[in-house]
Motif scaffolding. Structure first.
Motif, PDB file in Angstrom:
ATOM      1  N   LYS A 141       0.856  -1.185   0.000  1.00 51.90           N
ATOM      2  CA  LYS A 141       0.000   0.000   0.000  1.00 51.90           C
ATOM      3  C   LYS A 141       0.887   1.228   0.000  1.00 51.90           C
ATOM      4  CE  LYS A 141      -4.000  -2.000   2.402  1.00 51.90           C
ATOM      5  NZ  LYS A 141      -4.922  -1.853   3.556  1.00 51.90           N
ATOM      6  N   THR A 142       0.733   2.076  -1.004  1.00 50.58           N
ATOM      7  CA  THR A 142       1.527   3.289  -1.112  1.00 50.58           C
ATOM      8  C   THR A 142       0.644   4.504  -0.879  1.00 50.58           C
ATOM      9  OG1 THR A 142       1.198   3.745  -3.474  1.00 50.58           O
ATOM     10  CG2 THR A 142       2.844   2.073  -2.895  1.00 50.58           C
ATOM     11  N   ASN A 143       1.224   5.678  -1.073  1.00 51.38           N
ATOM     12  CA  ASN A 143       0.466   6.910  -0.886  1.00 51.38           C
ATOM     13  C   ASN A 143      -0.573   7.132  -1.968  1.00 51.38           C
ATOM     14  OD1 ASN A 143       3.078   7.178  -2.284  1.00 51.38           O
ATOM     15  ND2 ASN A 143       2.398   9.245  -2.751  1.00 51.38           N
ATOM     16  N   ASP A 144      -0.528   6.341  -3.078  1.00 57.46           N
ATOM     17  CA  ASP A 144      -1.509   6.597  -4.134  1.00 57.46           C
ATOM     18  C   ASP A 144      -2.177   5.358  -4.717  1.00 57.46           C
ATOM     19  OD1 ASP A 144       0.644   5.589  -5.491  1.00 57.46           O
ATOM     20  OD2 ASP A 144       0.754   7.199  -6.969  1.00 57.46           O
ATOM     21  N   ARG A 145      -1.615   4.154  -4.480  1.00 57.75           N
ATOM     22  CA  ARG A 145      -2.251   2.958  -5.034  1.00 57.75           C
ATOM     23  C   ARG A 145      -1.688   1.707  -4.369  1.00 57.75           C
ATOM     24  NH1 ARG A 145      -0.381   1.242 -10.986  1.00 57.75           N
ATOM     25  NH2 ARG A 145      -1.160  -0.710 -10.100  1.00 57.75           N
ATOM     26  N   VAL A 146      -2.120   0.535  -4.880  1.00 59.13           N
ATOM     27  CA  VAL A 146      -1.704  -0.744  -4.328  1.00 59.13           C
ATOM     28  C   VAL A 146      -0.962  -1.527  -5.405  1.00 59.13           C
ATOM     29  CG1 VAL A 146      -2.527  -2.948  -3.398  1.00 59.13           C
ATOM     30  CG2 VAL A 146      -3.622  -0.815  -2.685  1.00 59.13           C
ATOM     31  N   TYR A 147       0.117  -2.211  -4.987  1.00 58.54           N
ATOM     32  CA  TYR A 147       0.879  -3.066  -5.887  1.00 58.54           C
ATOM     33  C   TYR A 147       0.952  -4.466  -5.291  1.00 58.54           C
ATOM     34  CZ  TYR A 147       2.553   1.288  -8.011  1.00 58.54           C
ATOM     35  OH  TYR A 147       2.633   2.517  -8.626  1.00 58.54           O
ATOM     36  N   LYS A 148       1.103  -5.456  -6.158  1.00 58.48           N
ATOM     37  CA  LYS A 148       1.362  -6.819  -5.729  1.00 58.48           C
ATOM     38  C   LYS A 148       2.768  -7.209  -6.168  1.00 58.48           C
ATOM     39  CE  LYS A 148      -1.927  -9.180  -7.676  1.00 58.48           C
ATOM     40  NZ  LYS A 148      -2.804 -10.336  -8.023  1.00 58.48           N
ATOM     41  N   ALA A 149       3.416  -8.032  -5.354  1.00 55.65           N
ATOM     42  CA  ALA A 149       4.754  -8.506  -5.704  1.00 55.65           C
ATOM     43  C   ALA A 149       4.951  -9.924  -5.198  1.00 55.65           C
ATOM     44  CB  ALA A 149       5.814  -7.583  -5.118  1.00 55.65           C
ATOM     45  N   ARG A 150       5.657 -10.708  -5.992  1.00 59.55           N
ATOM     46  CA  ARG A 150       5.976 -12.066  -5.563  1.00 59.55           C
ATOM     47  C   ARG A 150       7.127 -12.064  -4.554  1.00 59.55           C
ATOM     48  NH1 ARG A 150       5.003 -12.186 -11.066  1.00 59.55           N
ATOM     49  NH2 ARG A 150       3.169 -13.412 -11.676  1.00 59.55           N
ATOM     50  N   ASN A 151       8.011 -11.101  -4.704  1.00 57.62           N
ATOM     51  CA  ASN A 151       9.190 -11.027  -3.835  1.00 57.62           C
ATOM     52  C   ASN A 151       9.510  -9.569  -3.523  1.00 57.62           C
ATOM     53  OD1 ASN A 151      10.097 -14.022  -4.199  1.00 57.62           O
ATOM     54  ND2 ASN A 151       9.854 -13.255  -6.292  1.00 57.62           N
ATOM     55  N   LEU A 152      10.240  -9.367  -2.431  1.00 58.54           N
ATOM     56  CA  LEU A 152      10.622  -8.027  -1.995  1.00 58.54           C
ATOM     57  C   LEU A 152      12.127  -7.938  -1.806  1.00 58.54           C
ATOM     58  CD1 LEU A 152       8.088  -7.355   0.935  1.00 58.54           C
ATOM     59  CD2 LEU A 152       7.796  -6.772  -1.482  1.00 58.54           C
ATOM     60  N   ASP A 379       8.519 -20.129  -1.987  1.00 57.13           N
ATOM     61  CA  ASP A 379       8.632 -19.477  -3.298  1.00 57.13           C
ATOM     62  C   ASP A 379       8.320 -17.992  -3.247  1.00 57.13           C
ATOM     63  OD1 ASP A 379       5.940 -19.755  -2.814  1.00 57.13           O
ATOM     64  OD2 ASP A 379       5.422 -20.291  -4.884  1.00 57.13           O
ATOM     65  N   ARG A 380       8.169 -17.455  -2.053  1.00 58.30           N
ATOM     66  CA  ARG A 380       7.994 -16.015  -1.862  1.00 58.30           C
ATOM     67  C   ARG A 380       9.101 -15.543  -0.930  1.00 58.30           C
ATOM     68  NH1 ARG A 380       5.627 -16.844  -5.803  1.00 58.30           N
ATOM     69  NH2 ARG A 380       3.424 -16.392  -6.259  1.00 58.30           N
ATOM     70  N   ARG A 381       9.903 -14.620  -1.408  1.00 52.71           N
ATOM     71  CA  ARG A 381      11.138 -14.283  -0.702  1.00 52.71           C
ATOM     72  C   ARG A 381      11.203 -12.807  -0.336  1.00 52.71           C
ATOM     73  NH1 ARG A 381      14.134 -17.379  -5.604  1.00 52.71           N
ATOM     74  NH2 ARG A 381      13.295 -19.441  -5.131  1.00 52.71           N
TER      75      ARG A 381
END
Length: 438
Positions: A141-152, A379-381
């Protein structure tokens, strides 16, 4: 533990999301730029690139070779190398004529800014406010929208360290050096105490003496080190900053690592010898060749133990002199804390904190490929950079191995040798000779 389900059906999915755009995550971004099949984005809350702007002091130089840039150690043909920057800026031949390999911080920041401005994967003015895990994905969750990610990859940097006794007095006249060049500072006519004996302490002391922020009445430099000690960048010490040594260090018992890092301190946290010589010559001239209008004192081997504010509004600093074992007291109008930085768990990780396997000191436990141990799917890192001094050793916070570390992370992420990182062993036998234990 169960987490609230978040609707992300229409959200862009990234293979890797980088949180923070400092030099280390930017190294990762620069190398991944050559891997178009890996969807990445690197988020930074600042509106433009900056690297410790408050510490961009006059005369400040890097402490590592310009070849230890974002990419060269593993991809010398990358368009994002320092040499590519020189060519792009039309200064390659002029740079060669300087005959220098260690450059100013100003030029290095120009290089970093050039890279960040030209990488499509770097996104400024985007603050990560919360990281959740839902439907087998990280949800940002950012200041303007939402992103999905498999890894960080976590690269939001360290926070200024402030001694506990100084914390109640933080303000206009007591502050961490990290804000020096971004604040309105006036030292004219003041008694100034500079706390900290590393490179930053040396730069702040000399610039204060030279009147960078107005002519001070007195400048005191306090260090708990036995003297004002030089950076050890001799050839064999530099072997600490090689992949082979890091791999050897990783396999040591945890109880040995802290002691080893402590006695290696001057390999990364001393003062550049050229700067020490410049400082000593300045003090010589002020002492013998002309009358110095600024009183100054060098106070090594002292530890700040307490701090208070007297009735006159002056700070009273209590010091312990390790040489004499006596307590001492100095008075200051302004206190500048050159006390370094420390790792803090980013606030945005609070929603998934129960899933993180932190150690007893709330530090990440990192694998050899810089993966954070956590209770999520294999599988999520989660990777972390500049967070493994305790696990990977003295080279981890330094730029020396930034490209190698990024390549290590990318190889783990892609599950193949995307970048060749296996190199010949060190010239030093760190373990038993010829592989034989006695």
């Amino acid at each position: 533990m169960k987490f609230a389900k978040i609707n992300t059906a229409d959200t862009e999915t990234l293979d890797l999301a980088g949180l923070g755009v400092g030099p280390f995550n930017m190294s990762l971004a620069a190398l991944l730029d050559s891997q178009p099949d890996v969807a990445t984005r690197f988020f930074e809350k600042q509106t433009a690139f900056g690297w410790h702007p408050g510490l961009m002091l006059p005369g400040a130089h890097m402490q590592t070779s310009c070849l230890k840039d974002l990419v060269t150690a593993v991809q010398p043909t990358s368009p994002w190398s320092f040499l590519s920057f020189l060519v792009n800026q039309g200064r390659f031949y002029s740079f060669l004529s300087t005959e220098k390999m260690v450059i100013s911080r100003t030029e290095f920041v120009e290089y970093l800014r050039w890279v960040s401005d030209n990488l499509d994967s770097v996104q400024f003015d985007t603050e990560i406010r919360e990281v959740n895990f839902s439907d087998n994905h990280f949800v940002l969750k950012t200041n303007d929208r939402v992103y999905k990610a498999r890894n960080l990859c976590l690269g939001t940097g360290k926070m200024p360290y402030v001694p506990e006794c100084a914390t109640p007095f933080l303000g206009v006249h007591c502050f961490h050096a990290s804000s020096l060049m971004t604040s309105e500072i006036n030292l004219a006519g003041k008694k100034v105490s500079v706390i900290g004996g590393g490179q930053t302490g040396a730069e702040v002391f000399l610039n204060s003496l030279r009147g960078q922020w107005g002519k001070a009445a007195q400048v005191q430099w306090v260090s708990r080190r036995a003297s004002f000690e030089p950076l050890d960048d001799s050839p064999f010490t530099n072997e600490y900053f090689t992949p082979d040594y890091v791999n050897q260090f990783l396999n040591l018992p945890d109880h040995k690592k802290e002691t080893i890092v402590s006695y290696q301190k001057l390999a990364s946290d001393g003062i550049t010898p050229d700067y020490l010589l410049e400082l000593y010559r300045e003090l010589y001239d002020r002492t013998y060749l002309h009358q110095d209008e600024v009183d100054w004192q060098l106070l090594p081997d002292r530890t700040l133990t307490d701090m208070s504010c007297n009735e006159s509004g002056h700070y009273e600093l209590r010091l312990n002199n390790a040489l004499s074992s006596n307590g001492e007291r100095v008075i200051a109008d302004v206190v500048i804390l050159c006390t370094g930085f420390q790792n803090n768990l980013p606030q945005y990780l609070e929603p998934i904190r129960p899933l993180l396997n932190l150690d007893s000191l709330d530090r990440f436990q990192l694998s050899s490929s810089f993966k954070v141990k956590w209770n999520g799917p294999d599988d999520r890192r989660i990777y972390a950079v500049n967070a493994g001094l305790h696990s990977h050793g003295i080279a981890e916070p330094q730029l020396s191995l930034a490209a190698w570390r990024s390549a290590t992370i990318i190889n783990d992420l892609t599950g193949k040798e995307t970048f060749r990182i296996n190199r010949p062993a060190s010239l030093i036998n760190w373990q038993e000779p010829m592989g034989v234990a006695i």
